[in-house]
Design an enzyme around this catalytic site. Sequence first.
Site, short mmCIF file in Angstrom:
data_model
loop_
_atom_site.label_atom_id
_atom_site.label_comp_id
_atom_site.label_asym_id
_atom_site.label_seq_id
_atom_site.Cartn_x
_atom_site.Cartn_y
_atom_site.Cartn_z
N ARG A 5 0.80 -1.34 0.02
CA ARG A 5 -0.13 0.13 -0.07
C ARG A 5 0.85 1.14 0.07
O ARG A 5 0.67 2.31 -0.60
CB ARG A 5 -1.02 -0.07 1.22
CG ARG A 5 -1.92 -0.94 1.28
CD ARG A 5 -2.95 -0.97 2.38
NE ARG A 5 -3.72 -1.98 2.40
CZ ARG A 5 -3.74 -2.98 3.19
NH1 ARG A 5 -2.21 -3.12 3.82
NH2 ARG A 5 -4.21 -4.19 3.27
N HIS A 48 7.76 -23.35 7.54
CA HIS A 48 9.21 -23.38 7.48
C HIS A 48 10.00 -24.35 8.20
O HIS A 48 10.97 -24.89 7.76
CB HIS A 48 9.68 -22.25 7.62
CG HIS A 48 9.61 -21.80 9.39
ND1 HIS A 48 8.54 -21.27 9.75
CD2 HIS A 48 10.59 -22.02 10.24
CE1 HIS A 48 8.95 -21.12 11.37
NE2 HIS A 48 9.80 -21.71 11.29
N LYS A 59 13.62 -27.46 7.01
CA LYS A 59 14.77 -27.74 7.73
C LYS A 59 15.53 -29.14 7.27
O LYS A 59 14.87 -30.03 6.97
CB LYS A 59 14.64 -27.92 9.15
CG LYS A 59 14.22 -26.31 9.63
CD LYS A 59 13.81 -26.51 11.10
CE LYS A 59 13.39 -25.07 11.77
NZ LYS A 59 14.53 -24.05 11.67
N GLU A 116 11.02 -23.65 23.41
CA GLU A 116 11.74 -22.34 23.12
C GLU A 116 11.97 -21.59 24.61
O GLU A 116 11.50 -21.98 25.61
CB GLU A 116 10.87 -21.30 22.49
CG GLU A 116 10.45 -21.81 20.89
CD GLU A 116 9.50 -20.78 20.30
OE1 GLU A 116 9.97 -19.86 19.52
OE2 GLU A 116 8.29 -20.77 20.69
N ASP A 172 -0.12 -21.95 17.35
CA ASP A 172 0.95 -21.47 17.10
C ASP A 172 2.19 -22.52 16.69
O ASP A 172 2.80 -22.40 15.56
CB ASP A 172 1.65 -20.40 17.92
CG ASP A 172 2.88 -19.69 17.21
OD1 ASP A 172 2.83 -19.40 16.31
OD2 ASP A 172 3.69 -19.45 18.05
N HIS A 184 3.66 -27.25 12.99
CA HIS A 184 5.06 -27.88 13.01
C HIS A 184 4.82 -29.20 13.87
O HIS A 184 5.33 -30.14 13.34
CB HIS A 184 5.94 -26.71 13.89
CG HIS A 184 5.87 -25.54 13.48
ND1 HIS A 184 5.65 -25.17 12.00
CD2 HIS A 184 6.06 -24.40 14.28
CE1 HIS A 184 5.96 -23.75 11.91
NE2 HIS A 184 6.25 -23.35 13.11
N LYS A 208 6.84 -22.11 25.62
CA LYS A 208 7.95 -20.95 25.68
C LYS A 208 8.56 -20.88 27.21
O LYS A 208 7.89 -21.37 28.26
CB LYS A 208 7.15 -19.73 25.09
CG LYS A 208 6.90 -19.74 24.02
CD LYS A 208 6.15 -18.38 23.72
CE LYS A 208 6.21 -18.17 22.04
NZ LYS A 208 7.50 -18.08 21.38
#
Lengths: 515, 399
Positions: free
Chosen positions: A62, A205, A209, A243, A262, A267, A367
């Site tokens: 934009r 993604h 790997k 993580e 998430d 994954h 996390k």
Amino acid sequence: MTTPAPNPLRRGLIEDRTGDPCALVIFGASGDLTRRKLMPAIYNLALSRSLPSGFATVGVARRAKTHAQFCAEMKEGVAQFSRRKPIDPALWSDFERGIGYVQGSFDDPSTYQKLAAHLDEVDKERGTRRNRLYYLAVPPAEFATIVANLREANLVADAAAERSGGPWTRIIIEKPFGDDLQSSRELNDCIASAFAESQVFRIDHYLGKETVQNLLVFRFANSLFEPTWNREHVDNVQITVAEDIGVEGRGKFYEQIGVTKDIVENHLMQLLCLTAMEPPISLSADAVRDEKVKVLRSLRRMEASTIRENVVRGQYGRGFVRGEEVPAYREEPDVAKDSRVETYVAMKVLIDNWRWGGVPFYVRAGKRLPRKVTEIAIQFKQVPHNLFAAPDGGVSPNVLAVRVQPDEGIALRFTTKEPGNATVLRDVAMDFRYGSAFGSNTPEAYERLLLDAMRGDATLFTRRDEVEEQWAFIDPVIDAWRDQAAPPPIYPAGTWGPEQADDLLARDGRRWRRP
Amino acid sequence: MSAPTTPAGGAPPAGTSDAGTGGAARLIAKLEQELRDLWKPPEDPAATPLTRVCTMNIGVVAPSRELLERYTPVIDEVTASIPARAILASIEPDGGADEITGSATAVCSLSGGKNICSERITLAVHGNASARAASAIEALLVPEIPTALVWLGRVHTDDPVFEDLAGEAHRVVLDSEYTSISSVIHVAAWARGQRNAPEIVDLAWTRIAVWQEMLARFFDDLETRPLASKVTRLVLKQACDPGAGIGPEGALMLGWIGTRLGWKTSRLAGALRLKRADGQAVTIELASVPRPAGVAPHTLAGFMLEAGDDPKAPLLRGSIERELASGLTDQEDTTRDADVIVWRCAKADRAEIEQRIRLGANKAAKWLERTLHRPARDVAFAESIAFAEHIVEDGLTVS
């Protein structure tokens, strides 16, 4: 329909793979993903001679900016985030000639008219042969608008045309692929209104790997492991996606999503599929994905009662990670003080099929755990009879650990005798690490996935039915939590999750690995 | 990637000398002990332990100690990215007393703060001890992993040292730039006659891989693909003086194109002619470009191709030009001779398309590393080298 004769000069060519000529059109080109990931990945493909001779990148966004401004932004992004530095001036000048920018609102049809005119010019000047690869680097809410406008502007080629050697159109979309099964179906229907499934590349993604790709090679190119890869020999499988970071300023986003949507829905489910799937009949995209879908369809669906038994959620409180004190989730910016969003989830998953009947797959993601690690651990059964007396109960079971990140590699734990006159047993590991064994500069996942999309290879992308099966498995869990009055238990940051997660395995006489 | 280094405080490359009957066996035992000592846990608990990694054996045989010493840094660089047991041997049957000496050391790469180490064993073999060289090297190979034999200098396939070592190897790596293309052709012909021959590979073949890929691009387009069978003219440029013969890279390139496009060789009054599958002649020209300092003689420098029904009005004109000595010095993994290649494709009814790419560093270590990463079996090489034999026999020269 006739299949075009192959290029005779490609016969037996071993050189690196090259993409098909095309224009890569990035919607949301002003965003962080383009600058941090996509442009550096494309530039690295150029450096490694993987880009086709006919190639162009067209940004659509934009914000009003000149071509020169856009190029400068991209160059700055590449300079900062490329894995190979500094920028090669000779290649950049060539690369830059293929960069274009179309400014416009995504809901304005004139944007697509401008884009179409620009792409016509690109075809003439850059030899991109009317092949289009659209990358939607925008929030999912924008997908429908963009897809509808592409269709209306005749910017989507017929999928059948590609099979007869005509121009192709493909679209890459980023997760989340919906928010639940219903919204996922709506999203897929929307995309299907313009694109055939063979033209849709849903990017995860993780699948780019090396270790994840190597899982197929490891399982199906080695005769040693496959005979033991089943309920006869495997006691349990543990998949961990841990993580050490918190929400890193993305509290607003995380409040909407939580770790289950998430990480687990995409994954972690993909890792589980690759671990549990049957050998595909070939390595074609659909053959591999067919087998993954069979796994997803075999997952034992959970009801409210089994969810209470088999699923544990948690939320991190204050604690210490890597020696530093970190705040609780509810103290993070843009997070509600009474938030019930889970930052940790552990599940016992059962696969009701011939190979895995009765073998629990314990999966967890979280996390602010002690360290960043993603691994798949296959824990084999105990030997049927222990010959060796040992004070701690005897022989440890063999474990095959596939480390996805960091230090990608595979380790096999087995028992051996300590040197000496007494028979003392000790666990040792045969440890294969990619970084040590091959030492090469491994391509980023985005490089591999973009190149695959340019080549039309969808093996490492998720298919519609996979996504929908994943949601069908996860939805009841999310729904059950919505009905629960109690908030998720708090675990101190820097620990491996709430105690209830340990209980989940303790009830089965097992315990989590400490990866 | 940090430079390979021998371990600080690790075992030094202590020389071990032996000769006569039983000497080789004693030497091997000593070398094995040296290797074991390398991997002992350090006595100083604060010292960083070394991690031994070994994914293949790399045997290197040179006709002189000087050549081997010059090549040792190449192997050290290769083993920094392909951890291996490297066994480097200079074999000089006509030099010195009958003796075989050797030493073992670790070569460590400190990349990424890791201390990953390969093993390097160096042997010097003189006089009649040369007859035992192959046996000594074989005894030092790590079992169960692939073995590559890098043979520096001329090859004689009836040399028992070569025969024995090649028999143990999965692939034999030669470099026609240093030996000769004739030598590679000779070894390839020998391999074709063996029952369990190793794969033969020439580093020049790896060097032209990018050229092959770029050339193939001319015919990727469905519209230009039919023109692959209608090539009318080829111009090969190499960095050399006028009057020079075709170099290894040019010969392999022609061999590759010829075999892929189904060309045949024929003679006219003894002169070589290349004909397409439909019997039409293909004009081949060999041209020279000036050779800048540091560029190897006969380096492939350019390529031009024309195709169409009428040789005077080609429908497709493609060229690949190498900008010699256009490399960089400030890039990771590049060198001054990591040249730019400019690919251009012009069709009768379209604008010319141009693309610039950068070749990898033109370093012996990089070519060897890349060769070792490629699949050992390469049918295209075997076919191309057989075709190249005709071209070399006829001595195609720069016009």
